[in-house]
Design an enzyme around this catalytic site. Structure first.
Site, short mmCIF file in Angstrom:
data_model
loop_
_atom_site.label_atom_id
_atom_site.label_comp_id
_atom_site.label_asym_id
_atom_site.label_seq_id
_atom_site.Cartn_x
_atom_site.Cartn_y
_atom_site.Cartn_z
N HIS A 144 10.70 32.98 108.56
CA HIS A 144 10.38 31.76 107.83
C HIS A 144 9.08 31.97 107.07
CE1 HIS A 144 13.54 29.19 109.25
NE2 HIS A 144 13.19 29.28 110.52
N CYS A 154 13.00 31.90 101.91
CA CYS A 154 13.00 31.01 100.75
C CYS A 154 11.66 31.11 100.03
CB CYS A 154 13.24 29.57 101.17
SG CYS A 154 14.91 29.29 101.81
#
Length: 466
Positions: free
Chosen positions: A304, A347
């Site tokens: 992440h 992301c």
């Protein structure tokens, strides 16, 4: 017996200076630390045997070394070759095992007189330790010390050129010829002023015949995989991260990366569920390693993140630029001039990319698609020889299936597996990955994904399978 006899006969014919030359020319394959104990040719050949650089039936590297140090007598008498045969052989792409940079330094050392060497040592008095500038120190020793200090490298010739300009301009000319030949600009060797402006423009417009990075060492290098899956610590320690899910499916990505880079002759080093501080420690370990006998370094980050950072499993942040810049030539001397490759599955924002036309992929998509928090580009060093492969464009999410792995990593591994045996370079492969991933669709949100490579490579990067 014939093989052993050949090695023995060659070793008996070499003197100390020639042994030093052979060791220097082999530095990309046998690091300085390993060479320190070698004091006779037999020991040197034994190390080459252990490294797999020579073996019965394959003495190509030994032939090249003898050719480079101009021992044509041994080349002919012991290995049945000749100057002409070696010149033809070394014209074959990928056949030379001694780097052009290393051979340039050797040639310079052969042309430097004793008086000129004294000048070099004097001018380097503030850069190198006094003990390394004694009368017994050879020019090859000086070059090695300059490399250790980070003031000399394949793409770092400024100091050497300055010294040669002051001491002997004919040496400077050799370096300039090396630089021009390195990029295939043979036409540009004509002295400035001998062409009209029109001719210069025509030469400048010619396409470059790009050289490929050396990729012959076994193993090629380390493939470091930082694989963060379980974020329970982060959810517990940082309240604002309480919605951060575990990264189910990341082990599928790690397994695919391990398989493909193992096939490409990399040493696989995977580390799972690292805190931010553990990530820094692991990266520092590999920054400090000796990569002299390796050709490349690969780092795959699966975690992440948010803008400009990745998360450790404890919810603490590590700047991506901190990871990449750890391996610049200044911070990791043994990787100077060698490709440093980073692939990041994460992301780069919260936005979902809409396709102009929504098309259905053949077969059912896994319904358990997840996004990998936020991430941002601007993380690649300005220094040469870096490649950063991002899963998606800035500001957008990237997708990961909890059962099949991420769109980006799975496509990357499949294209590496299919295209590397055909000799395709990494940028061609990443373009194909872009095309494949851009065709996928998150049906629930009618959203798409577009990967983005960024690079400062100077040569073609090809991963041979054999």
């Amino acid at each position: 017996m014939e093989f052993s006899r050949q090695l023995y006969a060659i070793s008996e014919a070499l003197d100390r200076a020639e042994l030093a030359a052979l060791k220097f020319l082999s530095l990309e394959h046998v690091p300085v630390r390993k060479q320190e104990a070698i004091e006779e040719p037999k020991a040197f050949f034994q190390v080459l045997l252990e490294k797999g650089m020579i073996e019965a039936g394959d003495l190509a590297f030994l032939r090249e070394l003898l050719y480079r140090i101009n021992r044509m007598d041994l080349l002919a008498a012991q290995l049945g070759s000749s100057r002409e045969a070696m010149e033809r052989e070394l014209q074959i792409p990928g056949r030379a095992r001694v780097s052009q940079f290393r051979y340039l330094l050797f040639q310079l050392s052969e042309n430097i007189t004793k008086e000129e060497m004294k000048c070099f040592k004097f001018l380097l008095g503030k850069e190198l330790p006094k003990c390394k500038l004694s009368p017994e120190t050879t020019m090859l020793d000086v070059f090695i010390e300059m490399e250790k200090k980070g003031i000399l490298g394949e793409d770092n010739l400024t100091v050497l050129k300055t010294l040669c300009e002051k001491i002997d301009k004919s040496l400077l000319k050799k370096i300039e010829e090396y630089e021009l030949n390195l990029f295939g600009e043979e036409e540009m060797l004509v002295t400035e002023g001998q062409r009209s402006s029109t001719e210069v423009t025509e030469v400048a417009s010619l396409p470059l015949c790009l050289e490929a990075y050396k990729m012959t060492s076994r193993p090629r290098g380390v493939c470091l995989i930082l694989n963060n899956h379980n974020f329970a610590k982060a959810r517990k320690a940082v309240p604002e991260l309480k919605k951060m899910n575990d990264r189910n499916g990341t082990d599928v990505d790690a397994a695919a990366l391990s398989k493909v880079f193992g096939t490409l002759h990399f040493i696989i080093k995977e580390y799972k569920d690292l805190t931010a501080e553990e990530i820094r420690k692991i990266v520092n370990i590999y920054r400090c390693q000796d990569h002299n006998d390796k050709d490349c370094f690969v780092c795959c980050v699966l975690s992440h993140g948010k803008k400009g950072v990745i998360y450790g499993v404890d919810g603490q942040e590590v700047r991506i630029q901190e990871l990449t810049t750890s391996f610049t030539g200044q911070n990791c001397h043994s990787l100077a001039g060698k490709p440093k490759v980073f692939f990041v599955q994460a992301c780069q924002g919260d936005a979902r990319q809409k396709g102009v036309t929504i098309e259905t992929d053949s077969g059912e998509q896994d319904s358990s698609l997840e996004a990998d928090a936020r991430f941002q580009l601007e993380c690649i060093p300005s220094e040469a020889d870096f490649l950063l492969g991002m899963a998606t464009l800035q500001d957008y999410v990237s997708y990961r299936s909890s059962s099949q792995g991420s769109w980006y990593i799975q496509s990357l591994c499949q294209h590496l597996e299919n295209s590397c045996p055909r000799g395709e370079d990494i940028l061609t492969i990443l373009t194909a990955v872009n095309q494949e991933v851009s065709r996928k669709i998150d049906k629930q949100n009618a959203a798409k994904q577009m990967p983005q490579p960024s690079f400062t490579l100077r040569k073609k990067l090809i991963f041979p399978v054999n």
